[in-house]
Design an enzyme around this catalytic site. Structure first.
Site, PDB file in Angstrom:
ATOM      1  N   CYS A 124      47.685  -8.351  62.789  1.00 48.01           N
ATOM      2  CA  CYS A 124      46.406  -8.960  62.426  1.00 48.01           C
ATOM      3  C   CYS A 124      46.624 -10.113  61.436  1.00 48.01           C
ATOM      4  O   CYS A 124      47.114 -11.154  61.850  1.00 48.01           O
ATOM      5  CB  CYS A 124      45.437  -7.893  61.924  1.00 48.01           C
ATOM      6  SG  CYS A 124      43.727  -8.386  62.183  1.00 48.01           S
ATOM      7  N   HIS A 127      45.352  -4.006  66.189  1.00 45.27           N
ATOM      8  CA  HIS A 127      46.021  -3.022  65.325  1.00 45.27           C
ATOM      9  C   HIS A 127      46.648  -1.909  66.165  1.00 45.27           C
ATOM     10  O   HIS A 127      46.004  -0.886  66.409  1.00 45.27           O
ATOM     11  CB  HIS A 127      45.009  -2.392  64.366  1.00 45.27           C
ATOM     12  CG  HIS A 127      44.491  -3.336  63.337  1.00 45.27           C
ATOM     13  ND1 HIS A 127      44.971  -3.368  62.054  1.00 45.27           N
ATOM     14  CD2 HIS A 127      43.542  -4.293  63.420  1.00 45.27           C
ATOM     15  CE1 HIS A 127      44.327  -4.314  61.375  1.00 45.27           C
ATOM     16  NE2 HIS A 127      43.453  -4.884  62.181  1.00 45.27           N
ATOM     17  N   GLU A 135      48.695   0.192  65.295  1.00 51.36           N
ATOM     18  CA  GLU A 135      48.920   1.410  64.495  1.00 51.36           C
ATOM     19  C   GLU A 135      47.817   2.452  64.667  1.00 51.36           C
ATOM     20  O   GLU A 135      48.035   3.634  64.434  1.00 51.36           O
ATOM     21  CB  GLU A 135      49.109   1.053  63.009  1.00 51.36           C
ATOM     22  CG  GLU A 135      47.879   0.582  62.254  1.00 51.36           C
ATOM     23  CD  GLU A 135      47.589  -0.912  62.382  1.00 51.36           C
ATOM     24  OE1 GLU A 135      48.075  -1.540  63.345  1.00 51.36           O
ATOM     25  OE2 GLU A 135      46.855  -1.446  61.523  1.00 51.36           O
TER      26      GLU A 135
HETATM   27  N1  GLN Z   1      41.436 -11.328  57.326  1.00 56.88           N
HETATM   28  C1  GLN Z   1      41.776 -11.530  58.712  1.00 56.88           C
HETATM   29  C2  GLN Z   1      40.541 -11.630  59.588  1.00 56.88           C
HETATM   30  O1  GLN Z   1      39.478 -11.200  59.221  1.00 56.88           O
HETATM   31  C3  GLN Z   1      42.687 -10.427  59.201  1.00 56.88           C
HETATM   32  C4  GLN Z   1      42.064  -9.069  59.201  1.00 56.88           C
HETATM   33  C5  GLN Z   1      43.048  -7.947  59.327  1.00 56.88           C
HETATM   34  O2  GLN Z   1      44.246  -8.123  59.053  1.00 56.88           O
HETATM   35  N2  GLN Z   1      42.578  -6.777  59.659  1.00 56.88           N
HETATM   36  O3  GLN Z   1      40.626 -12.149  60.664  1.00 56.88           O
END
Ligand code: GLN
Length: 544
Positions: A384, A510, A512
């Site tokens: 992410c 994600h 995970e």
């Molecule tokens: N801050 C980034 C976004 O909102 C990444 C979010 C994250 O890593 N979950 O796109």
């Protein structure tokens, strides 16, 4: 036809952090291993409607379900232990209960009545508890009540489960998790805090049927009988829960203590069917008997509180076991990394994961680290925000756009290689408004990720507002950063990889959240495999 689902409630006494989530998940695991269908739900007493707006320093990671609910990290344990999905209904907070009651009141649904904690709030809680049970698919719904008995804020939950026991007397069981402290001065285990905690529950009208006692030393029969006598439970229902080497041992420890049998007997159910824990035990054997070791770096800005990255750490454990590898994690605070120390911090690592996150703090450190692993062929997995930083790094150092940035960090950047999604721009509320939950992703056959997933179409869970900016796509692709994973509906880039690097993958989603003990996530499994290969190559070079 009324559903015959059994409801098991797990409360906690004496102190917080005794591991109600793990005990609940372990019991669920044992019941599932006997062929029953089980789900677990968590009731959290705080006023936030969900944990999505909480800083990780408050309660650790925010776990995201397939249907896009932002939930407590215990739901991650439930999924990892049961290998089944949870949903919005598996995590309910006081805030959500009150929000729903207040909305009903505004619509006039209470027909002029005074709206009160009892019965309106408690009815709402009981309704939420039974939503899963009424689906008719679960033999057991295990409900973990957050907080510690005696807390003011969890009182309505305790009252609701007291009422439910009254309404469904044959289908309810109360488990109370307590602590038996050891006083080293006298060399004794002490039962008094447990007695008091049960007394508090009794004041609220709840008599626990089973006591699970956390302890650092084994409980002998004498102490079990004392606890049983003082707390009105059968001695066989005093379950020792001794500190375990790993949370994944707890189902086995609970089985040795016959927790599942006591539960089934309480409900008058058969204890004859075999408990099939074959795959679980295989995992434990692999986890405890590695034949190699690697050290990887985990870079994030919440590393002081490891729970902030719970699912990542557990995914690494699952992947480690699959590779028969002990994976040591070097926690690196992203704010501590600069141009001068980056090599020293990273050069001996077998791989690096750059973690998800929000906001500007620590971003430059992450970018320095990514430049180092990219230039030095160290396996890299960016998750992410970690992927977004890899895109920024590539834009700056390969494409030559020195001011490239994500607009989350610099809204005025001339090279907005990561930008807010169009649909996000008009949103003002923070809670539940990100791109959340499972989305499909099509994978290009000619890529490393295809070899890893072995599939052209996957779904993965999301939690973010920003995206790869497709107006830069061509220049990234023609300079070596491939984008082999794309959302088929809107062409949003889901995956990046470098074809010239041994293992450099960034994912906007994600992975995970989907790794379980029985089904370790392929990306993590392959990443760990890559780290072990690099280690072996290094060794053979040294030996040459
Ligand atoms: N801050 C980034 C976004 O909102 C990444 C979010 C994250 O890593 N979950 O796109």
């Amino acid at each position: 036809m009324p559903s015959n689902t059994k409801y098991i409630f797990v409360t906690g006494g004496v102190t917080s952090s005794l591991g109600k989530g793990i005990v609940s998940a372990s019991l669920a695991n044992l019941l599932q291993a006997r062929g029953h269908s089980v789900t677990i739900q968590k009731l959290d007493p705080y006023i936030n409607v969900d944990p999505g707006t909480l800083n990780p320093y408050e309660h650790g990671e925010c776990y995201v379900t397939e249907d896009g609910a932002e939930t407590d990290l215990d739901l991650g344990h439930y999924e990892r232990f049961l290998n089944t999905s949870t949903s919005q209904e598996n995590n309910v907070t006081t805030g959500r209960i009150y929000k729903s009651v207040i909305e009903k009141e505004r619509k006039g649904e209470y027909l002029g009545k005074t709206v009160q904690v009892i019965p309106h709030i408690t009815n709402e809680i009981k309704e939420h508890i039974q939503i899963l049970g009424k689906k008719g698919i679960y033999d057991f719904v295990i409900t973990e009540i957050g907080g510690t008995v005696g807390d003011i804020e969890s009182l309505p939950f305790i009252e609701a489960i007291r009422q439910l026991n009254w309404e469904l007397p044959k289908n309810v069981l109360f488990i109370h998790l307590t602590l038996i402290p050891f006083l080293s001065a006298t060399g004794e285990l002490k039962t008094k805090p447990t007695q008091h905690s049960v007394k508090t529950l009794l004041e609220y009208g709840v008599q626990p049927h089973i006591l699970v006692c956390r302890t650092e030393h084994p409980l002998d029969d004498e102490i079990k009988s004392k606890i049983a006598r003082f707390c009105n439970v059968d001695q066989t229902a005093v379950i020792e829960s001794i500190n375990a080497e790993t949370i994944y041992d707890v189902p086995i420890l609970m089985q040795n203590q016959k927790l599942d049998e006591v539960v089934l007997t309480h409900f008058g159910m058969s204890t004859n069917n075999q408990t099939d824990l074959t795959n679980w035990k295989k995992f434990l054997t692999n986890h405890k008997n590695p034949n190699q070791e690697v050290e990887i770096g985990l870079i994030g800005k919440y590393v002081e509180l490891k729970d902030s990255y719970k699912s990542i750490v557990e995914s690494i454990i699952h992947a480690g076991a699959k590779n028969r590898t002990n994976v040591k994690i070097k926690w690196i605070h992203s704010e501590s990394i600069n141009k001068n120390n980056v090599a020293e911090l990273i050069k001996n690592l077998a791989g690096v994961i750059v973690a998800p996150g929000f906001g500007q703090r620590g971003i430059e450190g992450k970018i320095h680290a990514i430049q180092y692993v990219r230039e030095n062929n160290i396996p890299f997995l960016g998750i992410c925000l970690g992927m977004q930083c890899a895109v920024v790094e590539f834009a700056r150092n390969v494409l030559g756009h020195k001011d490239a940035q994500s607009t989350e960090i610099d809204p005025e950047t001339p090279f907005a290689v990561i930008d807010m999604m169009k649909e996000q721009k008009s949103i003002k509320n923070m809670g539940g408004t990100m791109r959340l939950g499972a989305y499909p992703c099509d994978i290009d056959k000619d890529s490393k990720v295809f070899d890893i997933y072995k599939s052209k179409a996957i779904t993965e869970r999301h939690r973010h507002r920003y995206e790869f900016n497709n107006s830069f796509l061509k220049s990234f692709n023609s300079n070596g950063m491939k984008t082999p994973g794309v959302n088929p509906a809107n062409n949003l880039v889901e995956i990046i990889e470098l074809s010239t690097h041994p293992w450099f993958i960034g994912v906007q989603f994600h992975p995970e959240y989907k790794s379980t003990v029985i089904n370790p996530h392929p990306l993590f499994v392959n990443f760990i495999a890559a780290t072990t290969k690099i280690k072996k190559q290094e060794k053979s070079l040294v030996n040459e």
